[in-house]
Write a protein that holds these residues in place. Structure first.
Motif, PDB file in Angstrom:
ATOM      1  N   ILE A  26     -11.325   6.914  11.192  1.00  0.00           N
ATOM      2  CA  ILE A  26     -10.058   7.560  10.324  1.00  0.00           C
ATOM      3  C   ILE A  26     -10.690   7.962   9.067  1.00  0.00           C
ATOM      4  O   ILE A  26     -10.203   8.757   8.537  1.00  0.00           O
ATOM      5  CB  ILE A  26      -9.220   6.271   9.828  1.00  0.00           C
ATOM      6  N   VAL A  42      -5.184  12.928   3.715  1.00  0.00           N
ATOM      7  CA  VAL A  42      -4.711  13.092   5.077  1.00  0.00           C
ATOM      8  C   VAL A  42      -5.429  14.654   5.143  1.00  0.00           C
ATOM      9  O   VAL A  42      -4.919  15.325   4.588  1.00  0.00           O
ATOM     10  CB  VAL A  42      -2.990  13.080   5.140  1.00  0.00           C
ATOM     11  N   HIS A  46      -6.557  14.268  10.861  1.00  0.00           N
ATOM     12  CA  HIS A  46      -5.455  13.006  11.025  1.00  0.00           C
ATOM     13  C   HIS A  46      -4.021  13.296  11.577  1.00  0.00           C
ATOM     14  O   HIS A  46      -3.008  12.666  11.963  1.00  0.00           O
ATOM     15  CB  HIS A  46      -5.055  12.166   9.658  1.00  0.00           C
ATOM     16  N   CYS A  47      -3.983  14.836  11.850  1.00  0.00           N
ATOM     17  CA  CYS A  47      -2.755  15.427  12.220  1.00  0.00           C
ATOM     18  C   CYS A  47      -2.323  15.576  13.786  1.00  0.00           C
ATOM     19  O   CYS A  47      -3.450  15.692  14.545  1.00  0.00           O
ATOM     20  CB  CYS A  47      -2.550  16.736  11.335  1.00  0.00           C
ATOM     21  N   MET A  53       0.827  13.879   9.847  1.00  0.00           N
ATOM     22  CA  MET A  53      -0.238  12.616  10.440  1.00  0.00           C
ATOM     23  C   MET A  53       0.415  12.260  11.588  1.00  0.00           C
ATOM     24  O   MET A  53       1.484  11.868  11.811  1.00  0.00           O
ATOM     25  CB  MET A  53      -0.462  11.728   9.226  1.00  0.00           C
ATOM     26  N   HIS A  54      -0.433  11.976  12.824  1.00  0.00           N
ATOM     27  CA  HIS A  54      -0.365  11.244  13.847  1.00  0.00           C
ATOM     28  C   HIS A  54       0.310   9.983  13.795  1.00  0.00           C
ATOM     29  O   HIS A  54      -0.398   9.180  12.867  1.00  0.00           O
ATOM     30  CB  HIS A  54      -1.343  11.488  14.758  1.00  0.00           C
ATOM     31  N   ALA A  57      -2.925   7.385  13.914  1.00  0.00           N
ATOM     32  CA  ALA A  57      -3.702   7.470  12.820  1.00  0.00           C
ATOM     33  C   ALA A  57      -3.028   6.707  11.448  1.00  0.00           C
ATOM     34  O   ALA A  57      -3.854   6.117  10.950  1.00  0.00           O
ATOM     35  CB  ALA A  57      -3.840   9.162  12.276  1.00  0.00           C
ATOM     36  N   THR A  60      -3.776   3.179  12.281  1.00  0.00           N
ATOM     37  CA  THR A  60      -4.895   2.807  12.107  1.00  0.00           C
ATOM     38  C   THR A  60      -4.949   2.503  10.647  1.00  0.00           C
ATOM     39  O   THR A  60      -5.761   1.484  10.186  1.00  0.00           O
ATOM     40  CB  THR A  60      -6.082   3.963  12.559  1.00  0.00           C
ATOM     41  N   PHE A  61      -4.601   3.323   9.805  1.00  0.00           N
ATOM     42  CA  PHE A  61      -4.604   3.203   8.217  1.00  0.00           C
ATOM     43  C   PHE A  61      -3.823   1.972   8.020  1.00  0.00           C
ATOM     44  O   PHE A  61      -4.647   1.103   7.004  1.00  0.00           O
ATOM     45  CB  PHE A  61      -3.972   4.262   7.675  1.00  0.00           C
ATOM     46  N   ARG A  95      -0.146  16.874   5.645  1.00  0.00           N
ATOM     47  CA  ARG A  95      -1.508  17.019   5.384  1.00  0.00           C
ATOM     48  C   ARG A  95      -1.598  17.439   4.137  1.00  0.00           C
ATOM     49  O   ARG A  95      -0.923  18.075   3.562  1.00  0.00           O
ATOM     50  CB  ARG A  95      -1.882  18.383   6.385  1.00  0.00           C
TER      51      ARG A  95
END
Length: 142
Positions: A26, A42, A46-47, A53-54, A57, A60-61, A95
């Motif tokens: 990440i 971001v 990450h996108c 942002m996906h 991702a 995960t954050f 983003r």
């Protein structure tokens, strides 16, 4: 280009760079353990193709939320594997913005840690997460 340094928010921020060099990492996650917060800038990495942002991702954050809790993160030897994680996606995360998570400890037992996090961008709620982590803090924990 991501900013150099901590998020532009008051707090005692420390940078955590996850180990590894795979594309799954990440990147730098900023942690303020005194107030139970996480922050991530971001980037394009990450996108998704829609330039937001996906979801993976963001999940995960969200999975870093236990790291923001002082009682469970001061000792690096206390590994806290995830038992369960759920994420509610409330709005797209654009983003080139700071993503912030305010983490709450719901309950800690001898072997489990129950947490929740509310994630925001510029004060607007973009996600919510609940997690349970395994704690090895107590030697007698099953």
């Amino acid at each position: 280009m991501p900013p150099i340094g901590p998020p532009p928010l008051a707090g005692n921020w420390a940078c955590h760079t996850p180990p590894g060099d795979g594309t799954w990492t990440i990147g730098d996650v900023w942690i303020d353990r005194q107030s139970g917060r996480l922050a991530l800038f971001v980037t394009t990495a990450h996108c998704n193709p829609f330039d937001v942002m996906h979801g993976g991702a963001l999940a995960t954050f969200a999975d870093y939320q236990c790291a923001a809790l002082r009682d469970y993160s001061d000792d690096g030897a206390d590994h806290t594997p995830t038992v369960t994680l759920s994420v509610d996606y409330l709005a797209p995360v654009p983003r080139d913005r700071w993503l912030l998570a305010e983490v709450t400890l719901l309950r800690g037992t001898g072997s489990l840690i129950f947490t929740q996090a509310v994630m925001t961008v510029d004060g607007a709620k973009v996600g919510r997460s609940n997690a349970i982590y395994r704690s090895f803090k107590r030697k007698d924990a099953p």
